[in-house]
Structures are given as structure tokens and as C-alpha cells.
Write a protein that holds these residues in place. Sequence first.
Motif, PDB file in Angstrom:
ATOM      1  N   SER A 444       0.850  -1.186  -0.010  1.00 44.67           N
ATOM      2  CA  SER A 444      -0.020  -0.165  -0.061  1.00 44.67           C
ATOM      3  C   SER A 444       0.939   1.152   0.005  1.00 44.67           C
ATOM      4  CB  SER A 444      -0.989   0.118   1.310  1.00 44.67           C
ATOM      5  OG  SER A 444      -0.110   0.301   2.333  1.00 44.67           O
ATOM      6  N   SER A 445       0.308   2.518  -0.010  1.00 44.80           N
ATOM      7  CA  SER A 445       1.131   3.539   0.170  1.00 44.80           C
ATOM      8  C   SER A 445       1.399   3.564   1.708  1.00 44.80           C
ATOM      9  CB  SER A 445       0.222   4.721  -0.355  1.00 44.80           C
ATOM     10  OG  SER A 445      -1.133   4.778   0.497  1.00 44.80           O
ATOM     11  N   ILE A 446       2.953   4.243   1.852  1.00 44.51           N
ATOM     12  CA  ILE A 446       3.343   4.105   3.208  1.00 44.51           C
ATOM     13  C   ILE A 446       2.925   5.539   3.759  1.00 44.51           C
ATOM     14  CG2 ILE A 446       5.258   3.823   4.335  1.00 44.51           C
ATOM     15  CD1 ILE A 446       6.790   2.489   1.818  1.00 44.51           C
ATOM     16  N   ASN A 447       1.963   5.619   4.608  1.00 45.40           N
ATOM     17  CA  ASN A 447       1.445   6.570   5.177  1.00 45.40           C
ATOM     18  C   ASN A 447       0.777   6.174   6.837  1.00 45.40           C
ATOM     19  OD1 ASN A 447      -1.320   6.410   5.021  1.00 45.40           O
ATOM     20  ND2 ASN A 447      -0.877   6.507   2.879  1.00 45.40           N
ATOM     21  N   PRO A 448       0.689   7.001   7.774  1.00 46.32           N
ATOM     22  CA  PRO A 448       0.301   6.737   9.045  1.00 46.32           C
ATOM     23  C   PRO A 448      -1.028   6.032   9.028  1.00 46.32           C
ATOM     24  CG  PRO A 448       1.055   8.869   9.333  1.00 46.32           C
ATOM     25  CD  PRO A 448       1.049   8.384   7.621  1.00 46.32           C
ATOM     26  N   GLY A 449      -2.163   6.247   8.172  1.00 43.72           N
ATOM     27  CA  GLY A 449      -3.337   5.327   7.837  1.00 43.72           C
ATOM     28  C   GLY A 449      -3.085   4.105   7.690  1.00 43.72           C
ATOM     29  N   HIS A 452       1.723   0.850   8.965  1.00 48.21           N
ATOM     30  CA  HIS A 452       3.069   0.202   8.833  1.00 48.21           C
ATOM     31  C   HIS A 452       3.953   0.215   9.994  1.00 48.21           C
ATOM     32  CE1 HIS A 452       1.761   1.019   4.554  1.00 48.21           C
ATOM     33  NE2 HIS A 452       2.465  -0.248   4.394  1.00 48.21           N
ATOM     34  N   PHE A 453       4.079   1.303  10.695  1.00 48.47           N
ATOM     35  CA  PHE A 453       4.882   1.472  12.084  1.00 48.47           C
ATOM     36  C   PHE A 453       4.135   0.527  13.028  1.00 48.47           C
ATOM     37  CE2 PHE A 453       6.732   3.341  15.480  1.00 48.47           C
ATOM     38  CZ  PHE A 453       7.867   3.740  15.217  1.00 48.47           C
ATOM     39  N   LEU A 454       2.904   0.471  13.249  1.00 46.21           N
ATOM     40  CA  LEU A 454       2.536  -0.492  14.181  1.00 46.21           C
ATOM     41  C   LEU A 454       2.864  -1.935  13.753  1.00 46.21           C
ATOM     42  CD1 LEU A 454      -1.078   1.216  14.806  1.00 46.21           C
ATOM     43  CD2 LEU A 454       1.336   1.330  16.263  1.00 46.21           C
ATOM     44  N   LEU A 455       2.771  -2.193  12.595  1.00 40.65           N
ATOM     45  CA  LEU A 455       3.065  -3.530  12.066  1.00 40.65           C
ATOM     46  C   LEU A 455       4.557  -4.064  12.280  1.00 40.65           C
ATOM     47  CD1 LEU A 455       2.702  -6.068  10.277  1.00 40.65           C
ATOM     48  CD2 LEU A 455       3.307  -4.948   8.351  1.00 40.65           C
ATOM     49  N   PRO A 530       7.953  11.835   5.519  1.00 37.15           N
ATOM     50  CA  PRO A 530       8.572  11.959   7.066  1.00 37.15           C
ATOM     51  C   PRO A 530       8.224  10.816   7.695  1.00 37.15           C
ATOM     52  CG  PRO A 530       7.378  14.136   6.439  1.00 37.15           C
ATOM     53  CD  PRO A 530       7.262  13.130   5.322  1.00 37.15           C
ATOM     54  N   TYR A 531       7.008  10.199   7.318  1.00 40.10           N
ATOM     55  CA  TYR A 531       6.642   8.912   7.901  1.00 40.10           C
ATOM     56  C   TYR A 531       7.565   7.827   7.645  1.00 40.10           C
ATOM     57  CZ  TYR A 531       3.544   5.030   9.407  1.00 40.10           C
ATOM     58  OH  TYR A 531       2.882   4.001   9.876  1.00 40.10           O
ATOM     59  N   VAL A 532       8.041   7.716   6.485  1.00 34.83           N
ATOM     60  CA  VAL A 532       8.918   6.803   5.972  1.00 34.83           C
ATOM     61  C   VAL A 532      10.261   6.968   6.550  1.00 34.83           C
ATOM     62  CG1 VAL A 532      10.182   5.742   3.890  1.00 34.83           C
ATOM     63  CG2 VAL A 532       7.637   6.673   3.711  1.00 34.83           C
ATOM     64  N   LYS A 533      10.817   8.246   6.753  1.00 33.15           N
ATOM     65  CA  LYS A 533      11.728   8.564   7.435  1.00 33.15           C
ATOM     66  C   LYS A 533      11.947   7.733   8.749  1.00 33.15           C
ATOM     67  CE  LYS A 533      13.505  12.155   4.372  1.00 33.15           C
ATOM     68  NZ  LYS A 533      13.855  13.619   4.549  1.00 33.15           N
ATOM     69  N   ALA A 534      10.842   8.301   9.368  1.00 30.17           N
ATOM     70  CA  ALA A 534      10.705   7.673  10.771  1.00 30.17           C
ATOM     71  C   ALA A 534      10.743   6.227  10.872  1.00 30.17           C
ATOM     72  CB  ALA A 534       9.199   8.193  11.394  1.00 30.17           C
ATOM     73  N   ILE A 535      10.082   5.374   9.845  1.00 31.48           N
ATOM     74  CA  ILE A 535      10.200   3.926   9.870  1.00 31.48           C
ATOM     75  C   ILE A 535      11.619   3.594   9.885  1.00 31.48           C
ATOM     76  CG2 ILE A 535       9.632   2.053   8.773  1.00 31.48           C
ATOM     77  CD1 ILE A 535       6.996   3.102   8.094  1.00 31.48           C
ATOM     78  N   LEU A 536      12.453   4.081   8.838  1.00 31.00           N
ATOM     79  CA  LEU A 536      13.757   3.986   8.686  1.00 31.00           C
ATOM     80  C   LEU A 536      14.811   4.045   9.836  1.00 31.00           C
ATOM     81  CD1 LEU A 536      14.153   5.137   5.011  1.00 31.00           C
ATOM     82  CD2 LEU A 536      14.013   2.930   5.775  1.00 31.00           C
ATOM     83  N   PHE A 538      13.379   3.995  13.115  1.00 32.17           N
ATOM     84  CA  PHE A 538      13.240   2.899  13.813  1.00 32.17           C
ATOM     85  C   PHE A 538      14.097   1.770  13.598  1.00 32.17           C
ATOM     86  CE2 PHE A 538      10.192  -0.520  14.862  1.00 32.17           C
ATOM     87  CZ  PHE A 538      10.231  -0.418  16.410  1.00 32.17           C
ATOM     88  N   LEU A 539      14.090   1.312  12.083  1.00 36.34           N
ATOM     89  CA  LEU A 539      14.721   0.193  12.009  1.00 36.34           C
ATOM     90  C   LEU A 539      16.022   0.329  12.234  1.00 36.34           C
ATOM     91  CD1 LEU A 539      13.051  -0.704   8.660  1.00 36.34           C
ATOM     92  CD2 LEU A 539      12.643  -1.832  10.644  1.00 36.34           C
ATOM     93  N   SER A 540      16.682   1.324  11.850  1.00 31.44           N
ATOM     94  CA  SER A 540      18.147   1.467  12.438  1.00 31.44           C
ATOM     95  C   SER A 540      18.528   1.268  13.748  1.00 31.44           C
ATOM     96  CB  SER A 540      18.668   2.823  11.890  1.00 31.44           C
ATOM     97  OG  SER A 540      18.040   4.010  12.691  1.00 31.44           O
ATOM     98  N   GLN A 541      17.513   1.471  14.700  1.00 31.91           N
ATOM     99  CA  GLN A 541      17.689   1.440  16.248  1.00 31.91           C
ATOM    100  C   GLN A 541      17.490  -0.353  16.630  1.00 31.91           C
ATOM    101  OE1 GLN A 541      14.752   4.247  17.641  1.00 31.91           O
ATOM    102  NE2 GLN A 541      16.065   5.843  16.994  1.00 31.91           N
ATOM    103  N   HIS A 542      16.792  -0.912  15.509  1.00 30.62           N
ATOM    104  CA  HIS A 542      16.692  -2.362  16.101  1.00 30.62           C
ATOM    105  C   HIS A 542      17.322  -3.109  14.987  1.00 30.62           C
ATOM    106  CE1 HIS A 542      13.726   0.068  18.045  1.00 30.62           C
ATOM    107  NE2 HIS A 542      13.891  -0.891  19.125  1.00 30.62           N
ATOM    108  N   SER A 543      18.358  -3.948  15.148  1.00 29.39           N
ATOM    109  CA  SER A 543      19.197  -4.357  14.060  1.00 29.39           C
ATOM    110  C   SER A 543      18.411  -5.895  13.718  1.00 29.39           C
ATOM    111  CB  SER A 543      20.593  -4.649  14.381  1.00 29.39           C
ATOM    112  OG  SER A 543      20.847  -5.108  15.671  1.00 29.39           O
ATOM    113  N   ASN A 544      18.059  -6.331  14.683  1.00 28.71           N
ATOM    114  CA  ASN A 544      17.343  -7.992  14.479  1.00 28.71           C
ATOM    115  C   ASN A 544      16.186  -7.542  13.668  1.00 28.71           C
ATOM    116  OD1 ASN A 544      19.376  -8.963  15.871  1.00 28.71           O
ATOM    117  ND2 ASN A 544      18.177  -8.829  18.029  1.00 28.71           N
TER     118      ASN A 544
END
Length: 673
Positions: A444-449, A452-455, A530-536, A538-544
Motif C-alpha cells: 500500500s502507500s506508506i502513510n500513518p493511515g 506500517h509502523f505498528l506492524l 516524513p513517515y517513511v523516514k521515521a520508519i527507517l 526505527f529500523l536503524s535502532q533495532h538491528s534484528n
Amino acid sequence: MEENIGDLQRNVGRQMKSTLSGRSTPRNSPSFRRLNTSRTPRRDGRTSGFSSQWFRSNRIVLWLLLITLWAYGGFYVQSRWAHGDNKEGIFGYGSETSDNSSESDKVLRRDLIASDDSLAVKTGVNKTQPGLKNVDVVLAKKGNGVTSRQSTPPKKRTKRSGRKSRRIARGKQKVAVKTEPTDIDVQEEEIPKRNTSYGLLVGPFGSLEDAVLDWSVEKRSGTCDRKGEFARLVWSRKFVLIFHELSMTGAPLSMMELATELLSCGATVSAVVLSKRGGLMPELARRKIKVLEDKEKLSFKTAMKADLVIAGSAVCASWIEQYLEHSVAGQRQLVWWIMENRREYFNRSKLVLDRVRMLFFLSESQSKQWLAWCEEENIKLKSPPALVPLSVNDELAFVAGISCSLNTPASSTEKMQEKKQLLRNSVRKEMGLTEKDMLVMSLSSINPGKGHFLLLESVRSMIEQEPALHDFVIEGAIEKGDDYHSRALLQNLNQASESSRKLMSDSEGKVERTLKVLIGSVGSKSNKVPYVKAILRFLSQHSNLSKSVLWTPSTTRVASLYAAADVYVINSQGLGETFGRVTIEAMAFGLPVLGTDAGGTKEIVEHNVTGLLHPIGRPGTLVLSKNLQYLLENPLERQQMGIRGRKKVEKMYLKKHMYKMLAEAMMRSMRIK
């Protein structure tokens, strides 16, 4: 008595003789010429007398002739005006816009229309064309065309044409003022599509798909069911479809497929694109869908001549409002297929909801929500809305091995299922996956609605094993009062926890499975950067977690992705997904669906039958985590849910089901000649 009559005739003869004599008549006068011609005055008088007597005795015929000529002239003028042939005006007066536009101005206008609609440009002097000065240009997002003003030598105009030009100028100023606040689109800086940005980008797999299946969508000759009710209804009719944008998301894709089906069934289709944001323009060209460059006058005139105008999004409200102002009778053949379910879209469109012929909705929950909002605002619709859910198109059904119009003896459903398995193996190999990996996909389009972040939070919770939050979620679910859902969910989570504990305590003889998440669509114009950058971050902080996430670009070739996946997640928040076209597409490929218990998702996904549901918001993250754990440890249950979901699609959500309901709705609203 007879003598008096004879004297009178002799006197008249003398007078005529004196009057017609050559001495009293100039040589070049008409009377002299009549006397010296071969025609006698008696014959000339007889002829003119016969004509006048004939017209006097046939006044009714004369009046009928005049009425016929008057009606013909009226119809001729009206026809020229309606068909856009009014370049010289109705009565020969040149129109203001055509007289004042030079050839260089037309070239500039075409260049501006071909550029991106989301830019706002204002130039004082055009340096590349010295003949143009004082050019002010505003290129709008929503499709209000290109307004250009060029200084030209003054022309001699009558008072009537001057008043007409002033009225036109006032009308243009009114439209510009009304649409200017909403037509500016700020372009967000895109993230480079590289592995260094996202971690691991895979796909698209269009060429691999064509090689494995030995079939390409470019080769198809049409999918219309000529014997169906829809084909009989739209044959040789004219349609105008309004696209709010060209992104590779649900509404534009659905409108594109509708246009393709109409063309395949023998209809004439014109598309009006309000914003060219997105990548569907080449696909529209490949499908030979005519796109009108002008989004104002030309589109309005084309819509007036159409049998039906279909607007494909609530964002089309501005175009609909301007069209109805331009044509009072346009509402008779205008329907609105609304594919959004948020209050902001209702607020944008509420001023014209009661002016269209009919509304189309995708799901029962969406229809109830919009009708409730209409009741709050005291809006009375012209007719009850129609329910027209989306469907799986024939191209995807063909690859999934479901019977459709594209099947041939050489490509039966059985052979296509075998090729789908080959496609799955090839794509997973390209991704670096094995059969031990469970690929969870969310396209889907990557936005808060879309959540993806909650997933990703759910996946992180599953990897790091946080049982404390598990208890909190279960209690919250029971407090909601949904007894059946809570009991079933609690049972599934307990089973997942038991299997997980068993796996950790005794790993011998067990196959260790890993979880991979595929997220799309990278590069979509509907993404929130901005939402995509926030996800990236978040991922950089959790390597696993980062090692378990894959990304895929935005594409229309999604059959290979569905074939490679094992589970589909639709985590839409708020009021939930309006319908969820990707939901039924995933079910067609035999994937169980994990979705939020809201909106159209809960109408499609049956809990514990074709998938598992979880609450919206943060309380649903741990429930989703346990649902993922359950399907990871129970591949047989995953397979059974997928089979049941595929059967439901074959029963309710194929193309033939959608177009049957669409034909019934169009019959109620279309202008039948």
C-alpha cells in the motif's frame, strides 16, 4: 352600363400608353428596358400576379417553411456550440480567448500542460521566446487548466464584445479565487531508491513473471464478456471517467481497469486526470485510454455529450462543482464512486453530494458512515446510494489459477497453478528466501493511515518476546465486550504461546522458521516521506528487526509478489480500510489475511475462517504479534485459511460479480437514448 365600362377601359389604356411611352421614360430606366425586351407587360404581370396569388393562398405553407428554417438554424447553432466548434463565436464574433492567443502562446500552453501538474509557476518575462512578454502562469494541481495572460496589440471591439469579454474575465477570476487555496501541492523530497536507504530492495519482477508464465498482459486482446448485461448496456455509448490522480493505489487502479473494460466492451472512453501525480500515465497510454489534456472547458463539453460521467474519488469534488456550475443539466448523467471513508473527505465533498445523480460506495460500513454524516448535515441525496464493491481483475485471477476470460486450452487453471508455483520458487530465490521463511506482505502507500509502523512494532515484539504486554492486550480485548471475538482470539494466542514455549524448551526434531516482512510501495507519490523516514530510523535502532524487513518499489506487476508471499497484513487505522482491494487479491492467491477489526476489512475477512482480526491502534500491536506467531508455527492452519479465502473470492469478488452490480447501478443512473 356596358358603355361606361368601355369608356373606363379606353381611359386606362391611354394613361398606360402615356406612362409607358419612350418620351417620358428615361432610356436606362427599368420601364424602358421592359418595353424593349421580348417579354410583354401582360406576360410579366401574369407571372408576378401568379406568384403573389400563390403565396396569398398558401400562407400556412409559407409560415411552416419559415418555422422550419428557424428551427433548423437554432439546432445548427446549438450543435456547433455543444460540439466545441465555436471558434468564431455563434454569430461570427470571435471569442476573446481565441483572438488573443498567438501560435507561440499555444505552444507554451501545451508545454505547460505536459509538465507536472503539482507545480506552481509564476514568470514575469519569458526569456526563451522574445515575442512573449508579461506572461503570468499558474499550473494547478487539481486540474484547473493553465491560465495565461499575454499582452497583445489592442483590437477594435464593439460594445457587445467588450461586455462579453468582461463577463468572461470576471468568471475566470471567480474560479481562480475559489480553487487557488486547495490547488497548491508541496512536493516532498523523495528518498533515494537504494539499498543503502532502505536496507534491501527487491523487485519488481515483471520480466521474471513474463518468462515463467510465458504470458504478458500486453498480449491480451480484451476481457469483455460480450454476452453479459454490462456489455449490452455500454456498447457504443460514451463515458467520461474522472481520475483524481495517477498513483498506483486503489482508486486510480480501479478507474483504469473500469476504463479498460468499457473499451473492451465497445464503449468510447475519455479520461480527465485532475493530477498527474503518480506513474500510471504510461499504462493508460498502453491501454489506449484517451486522456483529455484540458481539465476545464474541453472536459466539461465532453462530459455534456457523454451518456454517463463517473467520478472515481471524493477528491473530485472541486471538478464536479465547477462542472455543475457550467452545465445545470450535467447532474442527470453524473455518478460519484466514492472510495474514501474519512471525515475530511466528506467535508470536502458535502457541498455537491446532493447534486449528483447517484453515489456508489464500496462496502456496507462505508455506506452507513457516509449516510450518517449526511444526516448530521441535513443533506438529502437525490437517490439511494448503490453498493458496488471492487473485484479481482482477470489478469491476477489468471495467474492465481482462477477461471476467467483469459483461460485457453493451453493455459487452463490447472496449468496456471503449476506455473504459479514455479513463479513462487523463482521470486523467493531472487529474494533470498527459503521454504523455512514465512513471508508477510503489506502492499500500500506508506502513510500513518496504513499502519506500517505498528506492524513493525508487532514484528519486533514477536522477535523480542514481550509477554507482559501480551496480558495487557488480552484484558483490553475482553473489556471491549466482543465476547466471540475475544474468546476466539484468546484461544489462538494461548495455542501460539504453547507452541512457542514448546519450541524454545525442546528444539530437537523441530524446524526453526523465521519471519520476513515485505513492505511496499517504495517511491509511490502517495507516500508520506516524513513517515517513511521515521520508519527507517526505527529500523536503524533495532538491528534484528531490520534484518527481517524487505522493501519493494511501487508497481502494477504484483502477481509475482502475491505468489511469493505466505501471509498478507492489512493494518489500516482510524475507521479502517474502505474496502481493501489488496485483501481480496491476496485471498485469491490463497493467503490468509491479518487485518484490523474495522471498516471493509471485517466485512471481507471472517475471523478464524479466512484470517485473523485484531483491534486498531496500539492495543492491536501485540494481538497482531501473537497472530503472526500463531501462523508461523501452524503452517497447516495457514494453508486452510488461504483455501477458504480463495473460495470466498471465487464466490463473491470476481470481475463478473462486480460488473453485474455495476450494470444494475448504471442502469438506474445512465441516460438511455
